[in-house]
Design a protein around this motif. Structure first.
Motif, mmCIF file in Angstrom:
data_model
loop_
_atom_site.group_PDB
_atom_site.id
_atom_site.type_symbol
_atom_site.label_atom_id
_atom_site.label_comp_id
_atom_site.label_asym_id
_atom_site.label_seq_id
_atom_site.Cartn_x
_atom_site.Cartn_y
_atom_site.Cartn_z
ATOM 1 N N ARG A 1 12.273 18.885 0.551
ATOM 2 C CA ARG A 1 12.377 19.830 1.659
ATOM 3 C C ARG A 1 12.269 19.054 2.970
ATOM 4 N NH1 ARG A 1 8.439 25.008 3.171
ATOM 5 N NH2 ARG A 1 9.249 25.280 5.282
ATOM 6 N N ILE A 2 13.227 19.283 3.866
ATOM 7 C CA ILE A 2 13.217 18.613 5.174
ATOM 8 C C ILE A 2 13.208 19.657 6.279
ATOM 9 C CG2 ILE A 2 14.493 17.132 6.763
ATOM 10 C CD1 ILE A 2 15.518 15.554 4.511
ATOM 11 N N ASP A 3 12.250 19.543 7.174
ATOM 12 C CA ASP A 3 12.208 20.359 8.387
ATOM 13 C C ASP A 3 12.443 19.439 9.580
ATOM 14 O OD1 ASP A 3 11.492 22.753 7.004
ATOM 15 O OD2 ASP A 3 9.427 22.026 6.885
ATOM 16 N N ILE A 4 13.450 19.761 10.384
ATOM 17 C CA ILE A 4 13.708 18.989 11.597
ATOM 18 C C ILE A 4 12.833 19.566 12.709
ATOM 19 C CG2 ILE A 4 15.438 18.267 13.279
ATOM 20 C CD1 ILE A 4 17.532 18.473 11.085
ATOM 21 N N LEU A 5 11.801 18.833 13.088
ATOM 22 C CA LEU A 5 10.849 19.308 14.088
ATOM 23 C C LEU A 5 11.356 19.114 15.507
ATOM 24 C CD1 LEU A 5 7.541 17.953 12.475
ATOM 25 C CD2 LEU A 5 8.683 20.146 12.097
ATOM 26 N N LYS B 1 16.452 16.631 18.966
ATOM 27 C CA LYS B 1 16.888 15.694 20.000
ATOM 28 C C LYS B 1 16.358 14.287 19.752
ATOM 29 C CE LYS B 1 16.935 15.022 25.032
ATOM 30 N NZ LYS B 1 16.494 15.571 26.344
ATOM 31 N N HIS B 2 15.098 14.174 19.332
ATOM 32 C CA HIS B 2 14.468 12.862 19.193
ATOM 33 C C HIS B 2 14.345 12.400 17.739
ATOM 34 C CE1 HIS B 2 13.026 14.323 23.178
ATOM 35 N NE2 HIS B 2 13.320 13.083 23.516
ATOM 36 N N GLY B 3 14.791 13.218 16.792
ATOM 37 C CA GLY B 3 14.784 12.796 15.401
ATOM 38 C C GLY B 3 13.411 12.764 14.776
ATOM 39 N N VAL B 4 12.713 13.883 14.824
ATOM 40 C CA VAL B 4 11.399 13.988 14.174
ATOM 41 C C VAL B 4 11.547 14.907 12.963
ATOM 42 C CG1 VAL B 4 8.968 14.591 14.437
ATOM 43 C CG2 VAL B 4 10.259 13.693 16.401
ATOM 44 N N LEU B 5 11.225 14.395 11.786
ATOM 45 C CA LEU B 5 11.426 15.122 10.537
ATOM 46 C C LEU B 5 10.116 15.254 9.778
ATOM 47 C CD1 LEU B 5 14.376 12.923 9.193
ATOM 48 C CD2 LEU B 5 14.608 14.899 10.666
ATOM 49 N N ARG B 6 9.934 16.387 9.133
ATOM 50 C CA ARG B 6 8.833 16.539 8.180
ATOM 51 C C ARG B 6 9.459 16.685 6.800
ATOM 52 N NH1 ARG B 6 5.371 20.771 10.128
ATOM 53 N NH2 ARG B 6 6.878 22.236 9.240
#
Length: 347
Positions: free
Chosen positions: A2-6, A9-14
């Motif tokens: 599971r990927i959440d894009i937080l 714009k800056h490429g922060v993923l959980r």
């Protein structure tokens, strides 16, 4: 996975890891210079003794370490954020990521297309292949990260009729029980058994007696053992079951590469130097590359540049495990091959 894009714009993923294949995919996502944040264990001194204390640390990645068919990914780096009271900032640390782990990644270079390209192959694949005859058998596990032989054995059945049926029944019973045990251990619901003659049908019947919920398919092969596994991998029944996997996609592209290599050599390329130049001019339509090159710390920035160049122009990128037959062939071709949109003459 599971990927959440937080932060788009800056490429922060959980990212949450749900399977062994997810660990392989995550190893492709993480690059040198990225920041990885997770709960981890750290040795700290408390009085006169050292203890492993759970804490949240952020490290700047130096390299990743992943071995196919293990349940752990190790990320090595320098601590950039952590509890001040333990004085860990600036020191080396390794975060171990397992099934069930959740990590946050701050990408140094962000390409949403690259992440989406990897996620196309995130569908869990767990298929068991069995090739058996009267001389040997082999059992292989197929996952996104490749093919692994999990059991194999030489068999010696009597040449004469005396005792043959008894030994054959013992072989069928032994193999069926092993297959069911492996299927339960790896949570497999689909099994393909290949053999010369009717041996495959006898094994299938016994498996279904032991566990009626397992789906068992059969096919004819000329050999048991490893050679039979290779035969099964090229059969249509396997192709249909694996049609969305990296291995099958790469095989299709490599077949096209072989054809054009003879018929229209200016439409193909192989080796990183040639492919890098062609990526820069937007000429690559399809690219197949082995995972160990993508994960290489030495060339990672160069590889990321190539992959971004292909995907930004809507090219297709397929990353394949190096421990597969097609991965081995790609390594002999410099680790990557490409199909071009148009002819590009080269000296």
């Amino acid at each position: 996975m599971r990927i959440d894009i937080l932060d788009d714009k800056h490429g922060v993923l959980r990212v949450r890891i749900d399977s062994e294949d997810d660990l392989w995919l995550l190893s492709l996502m993480i690059s040198r210079g990225d920041i990885v944040k997770a709960v981890t264990l750290r040795d700290v001194s408390i009085g006169d003794e050292k203890r492993k204390i759970p804490m949240v640390l952020s490290i700047e990645v130096i390299r990743t370490e992943f071995q196919a068919f293990t349940n752990r990914l190790r990320v090595h780096g320098i601590v950039v954020e952590g509890p001040d009271r333990f004085g860990v900032k600036g020191s080396h640390h390794t975060i171990s990521i397992d099934i069930g782990s959740e990590v946050t990644i701050f990408k140094k270079v962000w390409s949403k297309d690259f992440i989406e390209s990897i996620l196309r192959f995130s569908r869990p694949i767990n298929i068991l292949l069995v090739a058996v005859d009267f001389d040997e058998y082999a059992v292989a596990l197929i996952q996104q990260q490749g093919v692994k032989i999990v059991d194999e054995r030489s068999v010696s059945l009597p040449v004469s009729d005396y005792g043959f049926d008894e030994e054959k029944n013992r072989l069928v019973e032994e193999l069926a029980k092993k297959i069911v045990d492996i299927a339960h251990r790896y949570r497999i619901s689909d099994i393909v058994i290949g053999s010369p003659g009717s041996l495959k049908d006898e094994v299938r019947r016994r498996i279904l007696e032991l566990d009626p919920d397992i789906r068992v398919y059969t096919d004819s092969v000329a050999n048991g053992g490893y050679a039979g596994i290779q035969e099964l991998l090229h059969r249509d029944v396997i192709g249909r079951m694996l049609r969305d996997t990296a291995i099958v996609k790469a095989t299709e592209i490599l077949n096209e590469f072989d054809y054009l290599l003879v018929k229209d050599i200016e439409r193909v390329a192989y080796g990183l130097n040639d492919i890098e130049m062609l990526s820069d001019i937007g000429a690559i339509e399809k690219l197949v590359i082995v995972d160990e090159i993508v994960m290489s710390g030495d060339d990672r920035e160069r590889i990321d540049k190539i992959l971004r160049g292909v995907m930004e122009r809507r090219g297709e990128v397929v990353i394949v495990p190096s421990n597969t037959p097609i991965g081995e062939r790609l390594k002999m071709l410099g680790g990557a091959v490409a199909i071009l949109r148009y002819r590009v003459p080269r000296g």
